[in-house]
Design a protein around this motif. Sequence first.
Motif, PDB file in Angstrom:
ATOM      1  N   CYS A  41     -26.891 -11.305 114.712  1.00  0.00           N
ATOM      2  CA  CYS A  41     -25.778 -11.716 113.859  1.00  0.00           C
ATOM      3  C   CYS A  41     -25.345 -13.115 114.291  1.00  0.00           C
ATOM      4  CB  CYS A  41     -24.624 -10.728 114.011  1.00  0.00           C
ATOM      5  SG  CYS A  41     -23.095 -11.236 113.169  1.00  0.00           S
ATOM      6  N   GLU A  42     -25.120 -13.995 113.323  1.00  0.00           N
ATOM      7  CA  GLU A  42     -24.721 -15.368 113.623  1.00  0.00           C
ATOM      8  C   GLU A  42     -23.309 -15.458 114.210  1.00  0.00           C
ATOM      9  OE1 GLU A  42     -26.474 -18.302 113.472  1.00  0.00           O
ATOM     10  OE2 GLU A  42     -28.155 -16.935 113.207  1.00  0.00           O
ATOM     11  N   ARG A  43     -22.523 -14.401 114.072  1.00  0.00           N
ATOM     12  CA  ARG A  43     -21.147 -14.413 114.610  1.00  0.00           C
ATOM     13  C   ARG A  43     -21.090 -13.803 116.008  1.00  0.00           C
ATOM     14  NH1 ARG A  43     -15.690 -14.047 112.105  1.00  0.00           N
ATOM     15  NH2 ARG A  43     -14.373 -14.669 113.826  1.00  0.00           N
ATOM     16  N   CYS A  44     -21.463 -12.530 116.120  1.00  0.00           N
ATOM     17  CA  CYS A  44     -21.307 -11.826 117.397  1.00  0.00           C
ATOM     18  C   CYS A  44     -22.540 -11.880 118.287  1.00  0.00           C
ATOM     19  CB  CYS A  44     -20.901 -10.380 117.154  1.00  0.00           C
ATOM     20  SG  CYS A  44     -22.203  -9.345 116.442  1.00  0.00           S
ATOM     21  N   GLY A  45     -23.689 -12.247 117.714  1.00  0.00           N
ATOM     22  CA  GLY A  45     -24.902 -12.352 118.499  1.00  0.00           C
ATOM     23  C   GLY A  45     -25.618 -11.041 118.747  1.00  0.00           C
ATOM     24  N   GLN A  46     -25.068  -9.944 118.243  1.00  0.00           N
ATOM     25  CA  GLN A  46     -25.704  -8.644 118.469  1.00  0.00           C
ATOM     26  C   GLN A  46     -27.016  -8.559 117.687  1.00  0.00           C
ATOM     27  OE1 GLN A  46     -24.742  -6.188 120.634  1.00  0.00           O
ATOM     28  NE2 GLN A  46     -23.242  -7.708 121.284  1.00  0.00           N
ATOM     29  N   PRO A  47     -28.014  -7.866 118.261  1.00  0.00           N
ATOM     30  CA  PRO A  47     -29.293  -7.723 117.551  1.00  0.00           C
ATOM     31  C   PRO A  47     -29.108  -7.033 116.196  1.00  0.00           C
ATOM     32  CG  PRO A  47     -29.485  -6.980 119.821  1.00  0.00           C
ATOM     33  CD  PRO A  47     -28.026  -7.222 119.569  1.00  0.00           C
ATOM     34  N   CYS A  51     -23.075  -9.429 110.435  1.00  0.00           N
ATOM     35  CA  CYS A  51     -23.404  -8.008 110.518  1.00  0.00           C
ATOM     36  C   CYS A  51     -22.238  -7.169 109.972  1.00  0.00           C
ATOM     37  CB  CYS A  51     -23.735  -7.619 111.957  1.00  0.00           C
ATOM     38  SG  CYS A  51     -22.315  -7.593 113.081  1.00  0.00           S
ATOM     39  N   ALA A  52     -22.489  -5.902 109.739  1.00  0.00           N
ATOM     40  CA  ALA A  52     -21.482  -5.009 109.176  1.00  0.00           C
ATOM     41  C   ALA A  52     -20.244  -4.926 110.066  1.00  0.00           C
ATOM     42  CB  ALA A  52     -22.077  -3.625 108.960  1.00  0.00           C
ATOM     43  N   ASP A  53     -20.445  -4.881 111.379  1.00  0.00           N
ATOM     44  CA  ASP A  53     -19.296  -4.809 112.288  1.00  0.00           C
ATOM     45  C   ASP A  53     -18.406  -6.042 112.168  1.00  0.00           C
ATOM     46  OD1 ASP A  53     -20.084  -2.337 113.250  1.00  0.00           O
ATOM     47  OD2 ASP A  53     -21.045  -3.143 115.048  1.00  0.00           O
ATOM     48  N   CYS A  54     -19.016  -7.224 112.096  1.00  0.00           N
ATOM     49  CA  CYS A  54     -18.239  -8.462 111.981  1.00  0.00           C
ATOM     50  C   CYS A  54     -17.558  -8.562 110.617  1.00  0.00           C
ATOM     51  CB  CYS A  54     -19.125  -9.681 112.218  1.00  0.00           C
ATOM     52  SG  CYS A  54     -19.555  -9.906 113.959  1.00  0.00           S
ATOM     53  N   GLN A  55     -18.175  -8.000 109.599  1.00  0.00           N
ATOM     54  CA  GLN A  55     -17.561  -8.021 108.269  1.00  0.00           C
ATOM     55  C   GLN A  55     -16.367  -7.081 108.204  1.00  0.00           C
ATOM     56  OE1 GLN A  55     -20.259  -7.780 104.866  1.00  0.00           O
ATOM     57  NE2 GLN A  55     -21.918  -8.532 106.176  1.00  0.00           N
ATOM     58  N   SER A  56     -16.500  -5.898 108.821  1.00  0.00           N
ATOM     59  CA  SER A  56     -15.408  -4.919 108.735  1.00  0.00           C
ATOM     60  C   SER A  56     -14.293  -5.195 109.742  1.00  0.00           C
ATOM     61  CB  SER A  56     -15.938  -3.501 108.935  1.00  0.00           C
ATOM     62  OG  SER A  56     -16.471  -3.358 110.241  1.00  0.00           O
ATOM     63  N   SER A  57     -14.637  -5.737 110.899  1.00  0.00           N
ATOM     64  CA  SER A  57     -13.647  -6.019 111.935  1.00  0.00           C
ATOM     65  C   SER A  57     -14.046  -7.296 112.668  1.00  0.00           C
ATOM     66  CB  SER A  57     -13.569  -4.838 112.902  1.00  0.00           C
ATOM     67  OG  SER A  57     -12.595  -5.063 113.868  1.00  0.00           O
ATOM     68  N   PRO A  58     -13.727  -8.457 112.072  1.00  0.00           N
ATOM     69  CA  PRO A  58     -14.146  -9.729 112.678  1.00  0.00           C
ATOM     70  C   PRO A  58     -13.645  -9.879 114.115  1.00  0.00           C
ATOM     71  CG  PRO A  58     -13.220 -10.094 110.491  1.00  0.00           C
ATOM     72  CD  PRO A  58     -12.937  -8.657 110.854  1.00  0.00           C
ATOM     73  N   PRO A  59     -14.510 -10.357 115.007  1.00  0.00           N
ATOM     74  CA  PRO A  59     -14.071 -10.562 116.395  1.00  0.00           C
ATOM     75  C   PRO A  59     -13.099 -11.737 116.483  1.00  0.00           C
ATOM     76  CG  PRO A  59     -16.306 -11.386 116.082  1.00  0.00           C
ATOM     77  CD  PRO A  59     -15.906 -10.716 114.797  1.00  0.00           C
ATOM     78  N   ASP A 103     -21.955 -11.752 132.214  1.00  0.00           N
ATOM     79  CA  ASP A 103     -23.343 -11.320 132.406  1.00  0.00           C
ATOM     80  C   ASP A 103     -23.866 -10.501 131.234  1.00  0.00           C
ATOM     81  OD1 ASP A 103     -21.471  -9.367 133.273  1.00  0.00           O
ATOM     82  OD2 ASP A 103     -23.012  -8.334 134.418  1.00  0.00           O
ATOM     83  N   VAL A 104     -23.007  -9.746 130.590  1.00  0.00           N
ATOM     84  CA  VAL A 104     -23.422  -8.860 129.485  1.00  0.00           C
ATOM     85  C   VAL A 104     -22.376  -8.927 128.389  1.00  0.00           C
ATOM     86  CG1 VAL A 104     -23.843  -6.439 128.844  1.00  0.00           C
ATOM     87  CG2 VAL A 104     -24.587  -7.262 131.064  1.00  0.00           C
ATOM     88  N   ILE A 105     -22.815  -8.856 127.142  1.00  0.00           N
ATOM     89  CA  ILE A 105     -21.894  -8.671 126.021  1.00  0.00           C
ATOM     90  C   ILE A 105     -22.358  -7.438 125.257  1.00  0.00           C
ATOM     91  CG2 ILE A 105     -23.178 -10.271 124.529  1.00  0.00           C
ATOM     92  CD1 ILE A 105     -20.428 -10.912 123.193  1.00  0.00           C
ATOM     93  N   THR A 106     -21.430  -6.535 125.056  1.00  0.00           N
ATOM     94  CA  THR A 106     -21.738  -5.345 124.261  1.00  0.00           C
ATOM     95  C   THR A 106     -20.902  -5.401 122.986  1.00  0.00           C
ATOM     96  OG1 THR A 106     -20.242  -4.141 125.741  1.00  0.00           O
ATOM     97  CG2 THR A 106     -22.598  -3.819 126.076  1.00  0.00           C
ATOM     98  N   THR A 107     -19.614  -5.131 123.105  1.00  0.00           N
ATOM     99  CA  THR A 107     -18.762  -5.162 121.914  1.00  0.00           C
ATOM    100  C   THR A 107     -18.040  -6.491 121.745  1.00  0.00           C
ATOM    101  OG1 THR A 107     -16.866  -4.308 123.125  1.00  0.00           O
ATOM    102  CG2 THR A 107     -18.346  -2.677 122.102  1.00  0.00           C
ATOM    103  N   GLY A 108     -18.029  -7.308 122.765  1.00  0.00           N
ATOM    104  CA  GLY A 108     -17.273  -8.555 122.704  1.00  0.00           C
ATOM    105  C   GLY A 108     -15.803  -8.363 122.987  1.00  0.00           C
ATOM    106  N   ALA A 109     -15.429  -7.186 123.449  1.00  0.00           N
ATOM    107  CA  ALA A 109     -14.022  -6.892 123.760  1.00  0.00           C
ATOM    108  C   ALA A 109     -13.472  -7.883 124.762  1.00  0.00           C
ATOM    109  CB  ALA A 109     -13.867  -5.465 124.279  1.00  0.00           C
TER     110      ALA A 109
END
Length: 169
Positions: free
Chosen positions: A8-14, A25-33, A163-169
């Motif tokens: 995803c061009e926003r969150c970087g998740q595969p 991605c759907a997650d960024c569309q429904s709940s933008p970071p 070191d890691v990004i999962t949800t971007g929280a």
Amino acid sequence: LPWNHCHCERCGQPVVADQPLGVFCADCQSSPPLFDRARSPLRYAFPVDTALKALKFKRQLMYAPAFATILVPTLHEIFPHVDALVPVPLHRLRHATRGFNQAIEISRELASHTGLPINHQTRRVRRTTTQSGLSASKRRKNLRQAFAVNGALDAKYPLIIDDVITTGA
């Protein structure tokens, strides 16, 4: 290595396939970071997951330069205006137990490659439980009010390093 080519061009998740430019991605569309953009050039899969765990939990600091070297092209390509590196701080008790902060170790190596300053104005003000095993909503709740900035951040375009990004929280 498990490169993260489709993301995803926003969150970087595969994602399964490249998205059209400007479609997230759907997650960024429904709940933008709350951030503009995130990238992880590698997916969290073997051997990357093993190396990150060795860095973080077995004090194998030799992995920090390797990860920084991998991050440099992404930094120049995706974040060309960055003017400071901001490593995610550990709580003082976790830092004392671990003996180091893996985000700072990676940031030091990135700084040596790029000449960017490391900004140490952030701190973790509240001890949190580890993020692994938590759902996305619990991760956000876990980190709420956990960080603070000392004074005004001395950067116009800071890049947060972890070191890691999962949800971007």
